[in-house]
Structures are given as structure tokens and as C-alpha cells.
Design an enzyme around this catalytic site. Structure first.
Site, short mmCIF file in Angstrom:
data_model
loop_
_atom_site.label_atom_id
_atom_site.label_comp_id
_atom_site.label_asym_id
_atom_site.label_seq_id
_atom_site.Cartn_x
_atom_site.Cartn_y
_atom_site.Cartn_z
N CYS A 555 40.38 47.83 45.30
CA CYS A 555 39.05 47.80 45.90
C CYS A 555 39.09 47.07 47.25
O CYS A 555 39.97 46.23 47.49
CB CYS A 555 38.09 47.10 44.94
SG CYS A 555 36.37 47.09 45.47
N ASP A 557 37.11 44.83 48.04
CA ASP A 557 36.49 43.52 47.82
C ASP A 557 37.34 42.41 48.45
O ASP A 557 38.55 42.36 48.25
CB ASP A 557 36.35 43.28 46.31
CG ASP A 557 35.44 42.11 45.99
OD1 ASP A 557 35.79 40.98 46.36
OD2 ASP A 557 34.39 42.32 45.35
N ARG A 559 37.71 39.43 47.74
CA ARG A 559 38.32 38.46 46.82
C ARG A 559 39.66 38.94 46.26
O ARG A 559 40.37 38.15 45.62
CB ARG A 559 37.36 38.18 45.66
CG ARG A 559 36.04 37.53 46.09
CD ARG A 559 35.03 37.57 44.96
NE ARG A 559 34.63 38.94 44.64
CZ ARG A 559 33.79 39.27 43.65
NH1 ARG A 559 33.27 38.30 42.89
NH2 ARG A 559 33.48 40.52 43.43
N HIS A 613 38.75 45.15 39.19
CA HIS A 613 38.52 43.70 39.10
C HIS A 613 37.13 43.42 38.53
O HIS A 613 36.24 44.29 38.49
CB HIS A 613 38.65 43.05 40.49
CG HIS A 613 37.60 43.51 41.47
ND1 HIS A 613 36.45 42.80 41.70
CD2 HIS A 613 37.54 44.60 42.27
CE1 HIS A 613 35.73 43.43 42.61
NE2 HIS A 613 36.36 44.53 42.98
N CYS A 616 32.85 43.75 40.21
CA CYS A 616 32.96 44.77 41.25
C CYS A 616 31.57 45.32 41.59
O CYS A 616 30.85 45.84 40.71
CB CYS A 616 33.87 45.90 40.78
SG CYS A 616 34.08 47.24 41.98
#
Length: 725
Positions: A555, A557, A559, A613, A616
Site C-alpha cells: 500500500c 500508506d 506507515r 496492513h 488501511c
């Protein structure tokens, strides 16, 4: 309890014990004579040391007996107290050694640097060689290594008689023995060399010095006696002999451990065994007992495998001396000298010198060696320990301080431990910075004491009063910042564990406020200063092309940091990131299609990972229904994930949040989409690529991998479940 395996004793320990016995008898006699003790006292100590210390001690292959390292101390003790009181001192020293062993402090000997142990071995080896060369050359060994060196040139040019021939013959046999056929080498080389040299000397009728034994060898009528007065001196002698004998035994045990690959020594038990041997030796009129590296190294070299060798050697000393004294008296001293020269030379191992040189401990090695040769064993070891402590303090308290001029600004970097010892150099470096300039002070320190804090604070205040600026940047624990806040950190144990900058987000280490572009600029500057020098060699090897082993689909993302959670670096991962870590089915997305085809067909990756994760946003939007717009269009590729049936679990459990449950299903669905790509399907069928499902729980920093057999995501590193086991 001594457990003797018959085959091991017959094959290895019996021959080795005979070799050690041959070395022990003349050494024991010589040490007794050098100490001013009755000649029989050396043989008594050899018997007791071999049997008692060999059976009770903690070092399996160490051989104990009277030691040359105690000759000076014993000579002074006997001269002061007389022999009967000296025997009582030996008994008391043994009792003290037992108490020290029971207190379990003997393992402190393991803290001694290997450079000291190897230097001690080399020093003993040099001392032995220097002394025994005189015997081989037909002379007599002097009382010290220095005297042996001084007398050696004259001994070399002097007339050489049959002793030299026998000594050289012994050495030649020992050197050639390892090259002979295996069947011949079943007989220990030292035993064969001594036997051959003795036979040659007898058949040739050579007149040369041989082993001498007194007629009343075991005629001992002594009982230890306590002194009539002078108890302070008595107590000092007890402590001195106990400590010297104990330290020599422990160092010898540590050294013997480095000569073989068998069981390691139990040092506390060894000290107790030595104490018991000393109590018995003193009680029956023997010299103090210690572990002796000469006999022990000979024992190892002769092939001993168990403690039976040490015990048997003591038995041979008793039986052979009493029953076969004539046979022992046939052995030429030059043959024994040749054996000892060979043993001593092997203790000076060039491999050890190369090792300590590589670790920067050669000065410790050489000082220990020199101290043992010039003075005595204890002095050499203490000198080596002293130098090792000095070098340890220097390395521990080292501070790297350097300054760079960056245009109109200056950069000062301080690394290591910053204490009062570094203040003079720190003040000199800071004092060279011109007044009124901008300074960036980077502190990468493990500890900062009060003196260093005061020095930095005083300089900062003075520099700022002069119109300059000081930007303090601490990498790691804020030692300086905590001090300025009035709550100084007083020890390393109280320091917080700081996340390295290349692992932590900007918010944890960058205090500069501003737009994201400034954060990027500062981060790039940090990379240039700290990470780039470390990575330059690695990246130079990747400059002409890449050969990643893994295609990593995850992803977008912020993080999720793929290289962080897979402990990988440049050139390892070919990464594709998008919203929701999606692989559009039927090759619907040209960009994804091109990336997969390139990774599999051109780069030849061996693994494809799809990583979802927790938390999400894409999966949460899919569960709630995404808002109209580009996100809704993209998430249509994830609709098959929402329609999957059954449960997707983390180590057998189902996540509480719907978005996290959907994220697990989504990883499995995207793996199915990958198999619709012809290149992936062909590579997987041919066993060239492996597909892996991964899930990262952000809150717990836990990576999960999909276990196809158990149909669950299991924590990375968890034991693999084998069906049917």
C-alpha cells in the site's frame, strides 16, 4: 568422581600420561632444588598434584605439580620460616584456595584478555627454550631468562659434545614425527623421541648428564609445624602463595582450554581441587601445587582426552621412581631438554600474534611476553592486565571530535563518550572557531559527564554573546538538552533508547518547523552527512544495474516502510505501491501489468510479496463504501476481496475491525489475481517464483506471513507447523 572410559584411557590417556610423566620428573626435581626444598618435596608435589588435583579439579586436561613460577617465593619462605613451617603455610594456602573456590569468584579469570593468556604462553615458551638450549648445547641453564640470553652466544661458540647430538636428535624426531605414516604415529612423538634418544645414548656409550635421583627418595619424616611467632609474616606468606598459585592455575586452565576442543574448565572447581592438593601436599612434606602449563600443553599435544592422563601421570611418578629408578636415570637430560625446547617453541604461536594484531592488542601480548621472560610469570601477567586496562579505558572513553568549514558556517561533530578527559581537546577545537559565525554542533555521544556539559555550555554562551549562533543537534539520547533543562541524565542506564534517524519519522528527530519541503531538505542533508558514507560502497556496486530478488507490492500508506519491515537494503526489493496494494485482475491496469512483466520477465525475481496492513484507509473505505470519484474507480479492483467467503485469521484469531479483516482477505485475493498474469503463472509452475502473502500490524510492529498449510497468517519467525509430526 573420575569416570574413565577404558578405550579412551588405553588409546589416548595412557600414552599421554607416560609422556607427561617423563617431563614431570626432571622438572619436579629441578624446581625443588631451585626452591631450596628437599628434593623429594618436588616429587611428592608431582604425585599429589597429578592424582588429587587431576581427579578433583575442574580442568579435564590440566596437569598439576610444583611450578617454576613459585620458586622465588618459596625460596624466600623456606629461608625465613624453615621447611616444616613452610609445609604448614602450604596447607593453610590450600585451605584458603578452597574457600575462594567455594565463593565462586574463580570465573573472574575469564575476564582476562586472550592477548594476556597467549602472551603468557609465549613468554613461558621463550623462557623454556632459552633455558633448555643451554642443556642441549652441553651447558647448564641459568637462573633467569636474561642470564640465559647473555650466556647463549658463548654457549653456542663453545665446544659441543654428545649432549648436543642427543638434543638435536630428539628435536629432529619430534619435527619429523607428524609426517610419518599414521600407523607409526599411533605412538606419541614425544615418547618415541625420548625413547629413541635414550637408546642411542646407551648403545653408543655416551657419557653425558642424565636424570639423577637420591637414594632416600621418599624417606620423609616431616610434620607441618606452626611458627612460634611472626604470625603477620605467616599470614602474608599464606595469602601470597594461595593467590599466586591460584592465579597461575586459573590462567593455565584458561590457556589449556585454548589448546583443545574438549570440555571447558570449571574454574571454581579447579580452584577447589588445587586447594585440596595443596593441603595434602603440605601435610606430607611436598611443595605447593599449581596447574602447570608446560605439563598441560605436553598432555594436550600427546593426545590426552580425559582427566585420567593427569591422574595416571601422578601414579607413574610414584611407582616408576620407587620401582624403576634405574631406568629413569638412563634418560639423558639433553633429550628432555630437546623435548622441552619443542614444547616451548610451540607455545609461541604466530597465529596468535596475527590474531591479537588484528584486534589491536599486540602491545598487551608483547608486554606480557616480555614481562614473563624478563621478570616472572606473575609480573608479566600483571603488566599485561595493567596495559589492557589502560587501552580499555582509552577505547571506552574515546571521543571523536572534528570540525568542518562549510562556507560561512562551521560544523562540529562529537562522537563517542564525552567526559572530562576529552575537555582539553574539545576546548582546543571549539576555541579555533571564529567568533560571530553560525555553528552546527552535532553530538553523537553515548555519555556526557558534568565537566563536558559545563565546557559545552560555557563555550555556547560565549560564542552567542560574540554574535554567533549555535545549533545543537543531538543524535540519540539528548544528554546536552536534558542538562540544559535542569534534569541531567546521570548514567547510561537512565538514558532513553533513541530510534536511529533512518528508522524514525522526521517528527521524532527534526525540530525545525516549516513546510514538508523543508523536512525533505533536512532529511536529504542528514542522509548526505551520515548514511551516504556508509552506503557509498554498496551503491557503487549497483550503479550499472539491479538484480532484485523480490517484487514487493504494498500500500502507499506512509506507515509502511518495505525495507524496514523486511530488513533489506538497496537493490533487494523491486517495489510497487498503490492504494490498497491492489493487483487489478485480468491485467486491467497497464502500469501494474508493465511492472509485473518487467519484474518477472526481465529482472527474474524469485519471490512476489503482497503486503497488506492494519488500519488501511482503502480497506475501510471499501467496507463503508468509497465516496464517488477516482478512489471509487480504483477500488473497483478490490471488490472481489469484499466478496470472499470464510474467515481470514491472524494466528488463528479474527481481527476485531472489519477493515482489518478485509485487509487479510484482500492480500489473498491479490495473490489469486497475480496468478492470472501469464508470466507469473508460468514462472510459478516452473518453480522459479514463489508467491507470499504478508500482513503488517502497525500498532504492534508485527509482521505476519500466510501459512498455506494452516490457512492463517502466522507471526514471522514462529515455528513451522509440520502436519503429521
Amino acid at each position: 568422581m573420575v569416570i574413565m572410559r577404558p578405550l579412551a584411557v588405553l588409546r589416548h590417556d595412557l600414552p599421554a600420561s607416560l609422556v607427561v610423566f617423563l617431563v614431570a620428573v626432571p622438572l619436579s626435581l629441578g624446581i625443588a632444588l631451585a626452591s631450596g626444598a628437599p628434593v623429594a618435596a618436588g616429587l611428592v608435589a608431582a604425585v599429589v598434584g597429578g592424582v588429587v588435583a587431576g581427579a578433583l579439579g575442574g580442568s579435564v586436561l590440566q596437569v598439576s605439580g610444583p611450578a617454576a613460577g613459585l620458586t622465588v617465593v618459596m625460596a624466600e619462605t623456606i629461608q625465613t620460616f624453615g621447611w616444616a613451617v613452610t609445609c604448614a603455610i602450604t596447607v593453610a594456602a590450600g585451605a584458603l584456595q578452597i574457600l575462594l573456590g567455594l565463593s565462586r569468584i574463580a570465573r573472574a579469570a575469564l575476564a582476562i584478555s586472550p592477548a594476556i593468556v597467549h602472551g603468557m604462553l609465549a613468554g613461558i615458551g621463550v623462557t623454556i627454550v632459552l633455558g633448555q638450549l643451554h642443556v642441549i648445547l652441553g651447558g647448564k641453564a641459568q637462573s633467569s631468562a636474561v642470564e640465559n640470553i647473555a650466556e647463549l652466544p658463548g654457549q653456542i661458540v663453545a665446544h659441543h659434545d654428545s649432549a648436543t647430538l642427543i638434543g638435536l636428535l630428539t628435536i629432529a624426531i619430534l619435527l619429523l614425527w607428524p609426517k610419518l605414516p599414521a600407523a607409526v604415529r599411533k605412538v606419541p612423538g614425544p615418547l618415541a623421541a625420548i625413547a629413541a634418544a635414550t637408546v642411542v645414548s646407551v648403545l653408543a656409550g655416551m657419557t653425558l648428564p642424565r636424570v639423577e635421583l637420591p637414594g632416600d627418595l621418599l624417606d620423609i619424616h616431616l610434620v607441618p609445624q606452626l611458627p612460634d611467632g611472626g604470625w603477620d609474616g605467616f599470614a602474608l606468606a599464606v595469602v601470597t602463595i594461595a593467590l599466586i598459585a591460584g592465579v597461575e592455575s586459573l590462567l593455565s586452565a584458561v590457556a589449556v582450554d585454548r589448546l583443545h576442543t574438549g570440555p571447558r574448565a570449571n574454574l571454581n572447581r579447579e580452584l577447589v581441587g588445587q586447594g585440596a592438593a595443596n593441603m595434602l601436599s603440605g601435610a606430607v612434606g611436598g611443595l605447593p601445587v599449581t596447574g602447570v602449563i608446560v605439563r598441560s600443553s605436553t598432555n594436550v599435544a600427546a593426545g590426552a582426552k580425559t582427566r585420567a592422563s593427569a591422574v595416571l601421570h601422578g601414579v607413574w611418578v610414584l611407582l616408576f621412581v620407587v620401582l624403576l629408578a634405574g631406568l629413569i636415570q638412563s634418560i639423558p637430560l639433553a633429550a628432555l631438554a630437546g623435548l622441552l625446547v619443542h614444547v616451548g617453541a610451540k607455545l609461541v604461536d604466530p597465529g596468535h600474534m596475527r590474531t591479537v594484531l588484528a584486534h589491536g592488542d599486540l602491545p598487551v601480548y608483547l608486554l606480557t611476553l616480555g614481562g614473563v621472560v624478563v621478570f616472572d610469570l606473575l609480573t608479566g601477567v600483571l603488566a599485561g592486565i595493567g596495559l589492557a586496562l589502560v587501552l580499555m579505558l582509552r577505547r571506552t572513553l574515546w571521543s571523536g571530535i572534528h570540525v568542518e568549514n562549510e562556507g560561512d558556517a562551521w560544523r562540529v561533530v562529537v562522537e563517542g563518550v564525552l567526559t572530562f578527559l576529552s575537555v582539553p581537546r574539545l576546548s582546543k577545537v571549539l576555541g579555533a572557531i571564529p567568533a560571530g559565525v553560525a555553528v552546527r554542533l552535532e553530538l553523537v555521544v553515548d555519555y556526557l559527564d558534568h565537566a563536558a556539559f559545563e565546557s559545552l555550555t560555557t563555550w555556547q554562551q560565549a560564542h552567542e554573546r560574540a554574535g554567533g549562533t549555535v545549533d545543537v543537534d543531538e543524535v540519540g539520547h539528548p544528554w546536552f538538552g536534558e542538562g540544559k533543562a535542569g534534569r541531567p541524565t546521570r548514567s547510561r542506564l537512565a538514558a532513553s533508547r533513541a530510534v536511529p534517524r533512518w528508522l524514525a519519522p522526521w517528527s521524532e528527530w527534526q525540530a525545525v518547523e516549516g513546510i514538508p519541503a523543508q523536512q525533505t531538505r533536512n532529511g536529504a542533508t542528514e542522509f548526505h552527512r551520515r548514511a551516504a558514507p556508509l552506503l557509498r560502497d554498496t551503491l557503487s556496486g549497483l550503479a550499472d544495474g539491479q538484480r532484485p530478488r523480490t517484487l514487493f507490492i504494498t500500500c502507499g500508506d506512509s506507515r509502511i516502510v518495505p525495507n524496514l519491515i523486511t530488513t533489506s537494503g538497496p537493490g533487494d526489493l523491486f517495489t510497487i505501491r498503490n492504494i490498497g496494494n491492489l493487483v487489478p485482475p485480468g491485467q486491467a491496469d497497464p502500469s501494474m501489468n508493465a511492472s509485473i512483466e518487467y519484474a518477472v520477465g526481465v529482472l527474474g525475481v524469485e519471490e512476489i510479496v503482497v503486503c497488506g496492513h492494519s488500519g488501511c484507509g482503502a480497506m475501510a473505505a471499501l467496507a463503508d463504501g468509497p465516496p464517488a470519484g477516482p478512489l471509487a474507480v480504483w477500488l473497483r479492483h478490490a471488490e472481489p476481496s469484499a466478496h470472499r467467503t470464510g474467515s481470514a485469521t491472524l494466528d488463528g484469531g479474527v481481527p476485531d475491525r472489519e477493515g482489518d479483516r478485509l485487509a487479510l482477505h484482500n492480500v489473498l485475493q491479490q495473490l489469486e489475481h497475480l496468478r492470472e498474469y501469464p508470466s507469473v503463472a508460468a514462472a510459478e509452475a516452473a518453480g522459479k517464483v514463489q508467491l507470499t502473502g504478508m500482513y503488517f500490524a502497525v500498532g504492534t510492529a508485527q509482521v505476519y506471513l500466510f501459512d498455506g498449510a494452516e490457512r492463517t497468517f502466522r507471526p514471522a519467525g514462529a515455528p513451522v507447523v509440520v502436519r503429521g509430526a
